[in-house]
Design an enzyme around this catalytic site. Structure first.
Site, PDB file in Angstrom:
ATOM      1  N   CYS A  45     -65.172 135.161  20.208  1.00 50.95           N
ATOM      2  CA  CYS A  45     -66.011 135.984  19.340  1.00 50.95           C
ATOM      3  C   CYS A  45     -67.480 135.581  19.363  1.00 50.95           C
ATOM      4  CB  CYS A  45     -65.485 135.958  17.906  1.00 50.95           C
ATOM      5  SG  CYS A  45     -65.755 134.375  17.095  1.00 50.95           S
TER       6      CYS A  45
ATOM      7  N   CYS B  82     -63.517 127.295  15.973  1.00 52.93           N
ATOM      8  CA  CYS B  82     -64.364 128.460  15.787  1.00 52.93           C
ATOM      9  C   CYS B  82     -64.490 128.635  14.278  1.00 52.93           C
ATOM     10  CB  CYS B  82     -63.702 129.689  16.422  1.00 52.93           C
ATOM     11  SG  CYS B  82     -64.452 131.222  15.874  1.00 52.93           S
TER      12      CYS B  82
ATOM     13  N   CYS C  57     -67.687 130.112  20.267  1.00 50.50           N
ATOM     14  CA  CYS C  57     -66.299 130.504  20.520  1.00 50.50           C
ATOM     15  C   CYS C  57     -66.242 131.433  21.738  1.00 50.50           C
ATOM     16  CB  CYS C  57     -65.750 131.204  19.282  1.00 50.50           C
ATOM     17  SG  CYS C  57     -64.155 131.981  19.575  1.00 50.50           S
TER      18      CYS C  57
ATOM     19  N   LYS D  37     -32.074 102.331  38.210  1.00 49.35           N
ATOM     20  CA  LYS D  37     -33.104 102.048  39.204  1.00 49.35           C
ATOM     21  C   LYS D  37     -34.412 101.902  38.442  1.00 49.35           C
ATOM     22  CE  LYS D  37     -34.766 103.182  43.749  1.00 49.35           C
ATOM     23  NZ  LYS D  37     -36.171 102.907  43.527  1.00 49.35           N
TER      24      LYS D  37
ATOM     25  N   ASP E  90     -38.189 101.316  37.614  1.00 50.31           N
ATOM     26  CA  ASP E  90     -39.377 101.751  38.347  1.00 50.31           C
ATOM     27  C   ASP E  90     -40.478 100.701  38.213  1.00 50.31           C
ATOM     28  OD1 ASP E  90     -40.692 103.371  40.005  1.00 50.31           O
ATOM     29  OD2 ASP E  90     -41.110 104.963  38.570  1.00 50.31           O
TER      30      ASP E  90
ATOM     31  N   LEU F 155     -33.802 100.837  49.719  1.00 51.44           N
ATOM     32  CA  LEU F 155     -32.561 101.583  49.475  1.00 51.44           C
ATOM     33  C   LEU F 155     -32.670 102.983  50.064  1.00 51.44           C
ATOM     34  CD1 LEU F 155     -32.004 100.749  45.714  1.00 51.44           C
ATOM     35  CD2 LEU F 155     -30.441 100.149  47.569  1.00 51.44           C
TER      36      LEU F 155
ATOM     37  N   LYS G 236     -31.594 109.672  42.953  1.00 51.02           N
ATOM     38  CA  LYS G 236     -32.869 109.813  42.256  1.00 51.02           C
ATOM     39  C   LYS G 236     -32.901 111.010  41.313  1.00 51.02           C
ATOM     40  CE  LYS G 236     -36.389 107.872  43.766  1.00 51.02           C
ATOM     41  NZ  LYS G 236     -36.993 107.620  45.057  1.00 51.02           N
TER      42      LYS G 236
ATOM     43  N   TYR H 176     -31.339  91.605  39.535  1.00 54.11           N
ATOM     44  CA  TYR H 176     -30.176  92.370  40.010  1.00 54.11           C
ATOM     45  C   TYR H 176     -29.533  91.806  41.273  1.00 54.11           C
ATOM     46  CZ  TYR H 176     -34.030  94.757  42.515  1.00 54.11           C
ATOM     47  OH  TYR H 176     -35.137  95.036  43.251  1.00 54.11           O
TER      48      TYR H 176
ATOM     49  N   ALA I 262     -42.756 112.530  45.102  1.00 56.17           N
ATOM     50  CA  ALA I 262     -42.023 113.664  45.657  1.00 56.17           C
ATOM     51  C   ALA I 262     -42.582 114.041  47.026  1.00 56.17           C
ATOM     52  CB  ALA I 262     -42.094 114.856  44.711  1.00 56.17           C
ATOM     53  N   GLU I 263     -43.918 114.055  47.135  1.00 58.42           N
ATOM     54  CA  GLU I 263     -44.533 114.380  48.425  1.00 58.42           C
ATOM     55  C   GLU I 263     -44.150 113.326  49.460  1.00 58.42           C
ATOM     56  OE1 GLU I 263     -48.895 116.150  48.389  1.00 58.42           O
ATOM     57  OE2 GLU I 263     -48.531 114.817  46.682  1.00 58.42           O
ATOM     58  N   TYR I 264     -44.210 112.068  49.034  1.00 60.31           N
ATOM     59  CA  TYR I 264     -43.884 110.967  49.938  1.00 60.31           C
ATOM     60  C   TYR I 264     -42.451 111.139  50.462  1.00 60.31           C
ATOM     61  CZ  TYR I 264     -43.184 106.244  51.707  1.00 60.31           C
ATOM     62  OH  TYR I 264     -42.909 105.182  52.507  1.00 60.31           O
ATOM     63  N   ASP I 265     -41.542 111.412  49.530  1.00 62.52           N
ATOM     64  CA  ASP I 265     -40.138 111.580  49.931  1.00 62.52           C
ATOM     65  C   ASP I 265     -39.988 112.725  50.919  1.00 62.52           C
ATOM     66  OD1 ASP I 265     -39.315 109.482  48.390  1.00 62.52           O
ATOM     67  OD2 ASP I 265     -38.800 110.709  46.655  1.00 62.52           O
TER      68      ASP I 265
ATOM     69  N   CYS J 252     -62.300 135.624  13.449  1.00 67.76           N
ATOM     70  CA  CYS J 252     -62.236 135.592  14.922  1.00 67.76           C
ATOM     71  C   CYS J 252     -60.934 136.249  15.394  1.00 67.76           C
ATOM     72  CB  CYS J 252     -62.307 134.151  15.416  1.00 67.76           C
ATOM     73  SG  CYS J 252     -61.987 134.009  17.185  1.00 67.76           S
TER      74      CYS J 252
ATOM     75  N   ARG K 282     -42.211  91.887  47.870  1.00 65.90           N
ATOM     76  CA  ARG K 282     -41.403  92.237  49.026  1.00 65.90           C
ATOM     77  C   ARG K 282     -42.232  92.280  50.312  1.00 65.90           C
ATOM     78  NH1 ARG K 282     -38.096  97.819  49.117  1.00 65.90           N
ATOM     79  NH2 ARG K 282     -40.216  98.617  49.113  1.00 65.90           N
TER      80      ARG K 282
ATOM     81  N   GLU L 287     -26.092 100.642  38.654  1.00 65.93           N
ATOM     82  CA  GLU L 287     -27.191 100.021  37.915  1.00 65.93           C
ATOM     83  C   GLU L 287     -28.290 101.064  37.714  1.00 65.93           C
ATOM     84  OE1 GLU L 287     -28.395  96.702  40.333  1.00 65.93           O
ATOM     85  OE2 GLU L 287     -26.339  95.970  40.479  1.00 65.93           O
TER      86      GLU L 287
ATOM     87  N   GLU M 130     -36.584  93.176  39.576  1.00 63.67           N
ATOM     88  CA  GLU M 130     -37.703  94.096  39.456  1.00 63.67           C
ATOM     89  C   GLU M 130     -38.620  93.666  38.317  1.00 63.67           C
ATOM     90  OE1 GLU M 130     -37.410  96.478  41.726  1.00 63.67           O
ATOM     91  OE2 GLU M 130     -38.640  98.178  41.086  1.00 63.67           O
TER      92      GLU M 130
HETATM   93  S1  IVH Z   1     -31.138  96.639  45.069  1.00 60.55           S
HETATM   94  C1  IVH Z   1     -30.672  95.972  49.381  1.00 60.55           C
HETATM   95  N1  IVH Z   1     -31.063  97.388  42.558  1.00 60.55           N
HETATM   96  O1  IVH Z   1     -35.697  99.978  44.358  1.00 60.55           O
HETATM   97  C2  IVH Z   1     -30.822  96.380  47.993  1.00 60.55           C
HETATM   98  N2  IVH Z   1     -33.079  97.744  43.776  1.00 60.55           N
HETATM   99  O2  IVH Z   1     -35.971 101.729  46.681  1.00 60.55           O
HETATM  100  C3  IVH Z   1     -32.213  96.351  47.542  1.00 60.55           C
HETATM  101  N3  IVH Z   1     -34.863  98.789  42.481  1.00 60.55           N
HETATM  102  O3  IVH Z   1     -36.904  97.568  46.560  1.00 60.55           O
HETATM  103  C4  IVH Z   1     -32.501  96.479  46.161  1.00 60.55           C
HETATM  104  N4  IVH Z   1     -33.764  98.919  40.578  1.00 60.55           N
HETATM  105  O4  IVH Z   1     -37.647  97.494  44.079  1.00 60.55           O
HETATM  106  C5  IVH Z   1     -31.806  97.313  43.688  1.00 60.55           C
HETATM  107  N5  IVH Z   1     -30.875  97.998  40.314  1.00 60.55           N
HETATM  108  C6  IVH Z   1     -31.602  97.917  41.426  1.00 60.55           C
HETATM  109  C7  IVH Z   1     -32.937  98.381  41.480  1.00 60.55           C
HETATM  110  C8  IVH Z   1     -33.636  98.269  42.698  1.00 60.55           C
HETATM  111  C9  IVH Z   1     -34.915  99.155  41.186  1.00 60.55           C
HETATM  112  C10 IVH Z   1     -35.973  98.953  43.446  1.00 60.55           C
HETATM  113  C11 IVH Z   1     -36.292  97.748  44.262  1.00 60.55           C
HETATM  114  C12 IVH Z   1     -36.047  98.170  45.677  1.00 60.55           C
HETATM  115  C13 IVH Z   1     -36.291  99.638  45.582  1.00 60.55           C
HETATM  116  C14 IVH Z   1     -35.652 100.391  46.725  1.00 60.55           C
END
Ligand code: IVH
Length: 679
Positions: free
Chosen positions: A423, A439, A420, A123, A125, A89, A326, A238, A40-43, A444, A144, A121, A186
């Protein structure tokens, strides 16, 4: 969000800061598999950087993280140039942002917008890999990396059993027998695999992985493939590169081809979706994600037609034809400021993390359970540590791991006290099976306070107008030293207590009075007998039929009740044999508390039904619905199973509804429920 800098100099300084922060985070995440900031911080930083660059394009660096993917490949692995760049993405963090993406696509497609449909699809992790097959045989696999050049992990990839070394001949010939195929997908770790791996590591005094993604990344980027081979890794495919050279025209066909070639594919694909269907699927998966055996952090919506994908094209690091929608992150990093100790109803001392407040999954978390001393020792949690906090569904937040590379050396180890904290009495284990310490003082005040809170709870005696603070004051002053004392409370004395008015005092007395007429199961639950939760209390009430019968039952007899094991039977027996507990029960009865087994209403509207409730109801609370259905002869069960005969589906019903429908179980909505209850 950080305030926008006003002038060029400020903007440039902030940009430098963000570049450094994000590059460091990328290095930690992609090269060392041990992140130091949360997703979340990164985003947030990434978004800020994007905004700042678009407002000040002249200041943006050409090698900015917004223009590239991942991090430089680590030199420990051989470099593998990707023939086609491996992109990332773009993210949508809300439904609106997805709709903006959809609008953008439509605008760019002009009159062809009417052909647009999405394939959705999950996503996954994990981490993206590319696997090259030549003449149907696996030759090279790579991470990658920075999108252009990845790391050679071929030997490690070969250890993953769900990745074929040879592609299916039939699958290949359907594609016209291409010489070279590049499969993308993945690598991830299932939740079971992750748990087993961490248990093994903790048992061997090795640090646990913070989450399945880190575990997968750390396992794949090993120098010794024998280590990878012992890690429970899986792969889902995928994509294929240069699909236009193959006899397929859509992403849906591509996935089918991958399956024919022998790969695992996403088990929950949604095809031919318009924007509304994408969002509905997103919401359904958001509810279902915790029932899945692996982690997903959102969905990916892709324009299905390759031709339309080409019209839309790509940017430097992300395609214009796909977006990741997300989920709200459920994990966050924060600082453990202190550890306090809570004394529970049964006297157990629980260490509680006092955290720097942090938002997790939409709520601010400032405390989390640390369970017990063993858990603290196993995870080596120290005061001052940066920790990972996790909140899943409705579960109490927990500290799941420590970020060791954030340690300064000033962190302090923690040890539960020998006495404790409330008490001052000795603490210890009551039996060898006790995980935590208790305790040992039966009187107590902390125990009493917790037991009183439980006793008056909504699912117990239902006197919830008696708030926690008031109970604490009554317990501390000695006015209430057992459950029975509650029934002696007078309106005047309550009204004279701090922050109490006549009206609330009257309400409390009335609630206490009406609690006397109570279902036996609730009463048993309210007593707080160790190991007797709501379900066991219900079983006991049904079986014994009255408090007198239950009080006289021996351990053997209790064990005959199905689902009641020796441990629970012993605990019930000990409770009813305890002279002090006996005295309290007798006092309660003397004051007019009269627990009765609710007769099975065999004529009721729900007689013979086993009912599961799901989703949210608008006119009743869950507890109210439950008790009305029970009064009408129905049984309530928490999960859909073989014995379920009916599902009540409220708003936003999710996986339970799906499961019930699959099993052909009757489903009714809230209105029908009310009609049946009233009719
Ligand atoms: S498509 C150009 N499909 O998410 C499209 N990526 O944030 C590139 N990921 O690097 C990827 N599930 O590691 C695609 N159903 C899915 C995915 C997926 C997980 C990951 C993947 C990608 C990262 C991008």
């Amino acid at each position: 969000m950080t305030k926008q800098p006003k002038n060029n100099r400020q903007a440039s300084a902030r940009l430098d800061e963000l570049y450094e922060l994000i590059e460091e985070a990328n290095r930690r995440y992609y090269q060392e598999d041990s992140p130091t900031i949360s997703d979340a911080e990164y985003d947030r930083f990434f978004r800020e950087l994007e905004a700042l660059e678009s407002e000040n394009p002249e200041l943006a660096r050409s090698d900015s993280p917004t223009k590239k993917v991942g991090a430089k490949p680590s030199e420990t692995f051989q470099p593998v140039p990707h023939r086609e760049p491996m992109l990332s993405l773009a993210n949508a963090f809300s439904e609106e942002e997805f709709l903006q993406f959809d609008q953008r696509c439509r605008k760019l497609l002009e009159e062809r917008a009417k052909e647009l449909t999405y394939i959705v699809e999950e996503k996954f992790d994990g981490l993206a890999v590319e696997i090259v097959y030549e003449h149907g045989e696996l030759t090279t696999a790579s991470t990658r990396g920075d999108g252009e050049v990845g790391e050679n992990i071929t030997a490690n990839i070969r250890t993953i059993s769900s990745i074929p070394n040879k592609l299916s001949k039939k699958g290949l010939s359907k594609l016209g027998g291409p010489e070279r195929l590049e499969v993308r997908g993945e690598v991830y770790m299932s939740l079971d695999g992750f748990k087993a791996l961490n248990d093994r590591r903790l048992a061997a005094a090795e640090p646990a992985f913070a989450n399945p993604r880190n575990a997968a990344a750390g396992s794949l980027r090993q120098l010794d493939p024998a280590v990878t081979a012992r890690r429970p890794l899986e792969f889902v495919a995928y994509g294929l590169t240069s699909p236009s050279e193959l006899p397929i025209g859509t992403q849906a066909e591509c996935i089918r081809v991958l399956s024919n070639l022998g790969f695992q594919i996403d088990p929950q694909l949604l095809e031919k979706a318009d924007s509304e269907a994408v969002l509905n699927h997103f919401l359904a998966l958001a509810e279902k994600r915790h029932d899945l055996p692996y982690e997903i952090d959102g969905i990916v919506a892709k324009v299905n037609s390759f031709e339309l994908q080409q019209v839309l094209g790509t940017r430097s690091r992300t395609p214009r034809w796909a977006v990741a929608v997300k989920f709200k992150p459920e994990e966050a990093f924060t600082v453990l400021n202190d550890i306090s100790v809570q004394v529970g109803r049964t006297g157990v001392l629980t260490p509680v993390a006092e955290l720097e407040p942090v938002e997790v999954g939409g709520v601010t978390v400032s405390r989390a359970t640390l369970h017990n001393q063993d858990e603290i020792d196993r995870k080596d949690i120290r005061i001052g540590d940066t920790v990972v906090v996790r909140r899943q569904g409705d579960v109490i937040p927990a500290v799941v791991a420590v970020i060791e590379n954030k340690r300064s050396g000033d962190e302090k180890k923690f040890k539960l006290p020998d006495t404790c904290p409330v008490c001052g009495s000795d603490v210890g284990k009551e039996s060898a099976e006790d995980v935590g310490v208790r305790c040992l003082n039966p009187r107590c005040p902390a125990k009493l306070h917790e037991r009183l809170k439980h006793f008056v709870g909504r699912r117990a005696m239902d006197i919830d107008s008696l708030g926690s603070k008031l109970l604490e004051a009554l317990a501390e002053s000695g006015r209430v030293s057992s459950f029975a004392d509650l029934y002696d409370l007078k309106q005047e004395e309550l009204a004279s207590m701090e922050r109490m008015g006549e009206k609330s005092a009257a309400n409390i007395v009335e609630a206490i009075e009406s609690s006397k007429d109570v279902a036996l199961a609730r009463f048993l639950f309210a007593l707080g007998i160790r190991h007797v939760g709501e379900r066991t209390a219900q079983l006991l009430a049904e079986h014994a039929g009255s408090l007198e019968v239950l009080r006289s039952m021996g351990e053997e007899e209790l064990e005959k009740i199905s689902d009641i094991g020796p441990k629970v039977a012993a605990s019930i027996k000990t409770f009813f044999d305890d002279p002090q507990e006996q005295a309290v029960i007798n006092e309660l009865l003397r004051r007019g508390v009269s627990p009765k087994a609710v007769e099975q209403n065999s004529n009721g509207a729900f007689a013979g039904e086993t009912v599961v409730l799901t989703g949210s109801l608008s006119s009743l609370t869950r507890d109210e619905a439950k008790s009305l259905i029970e009064k009408a002869g129905g049984k309530i069960s928490s999960s859909v199973g073989k014995s379920t005969t009916l599902l009540v589906a409220g708003e936003k019903a999710g996986s339970k509804l799906e499961k019930a429908e699959k099993q052909g179980i009757a489903v009714i909505d809230e209105q029908t429920l009310l009609q049946r209850l009233n009719g």
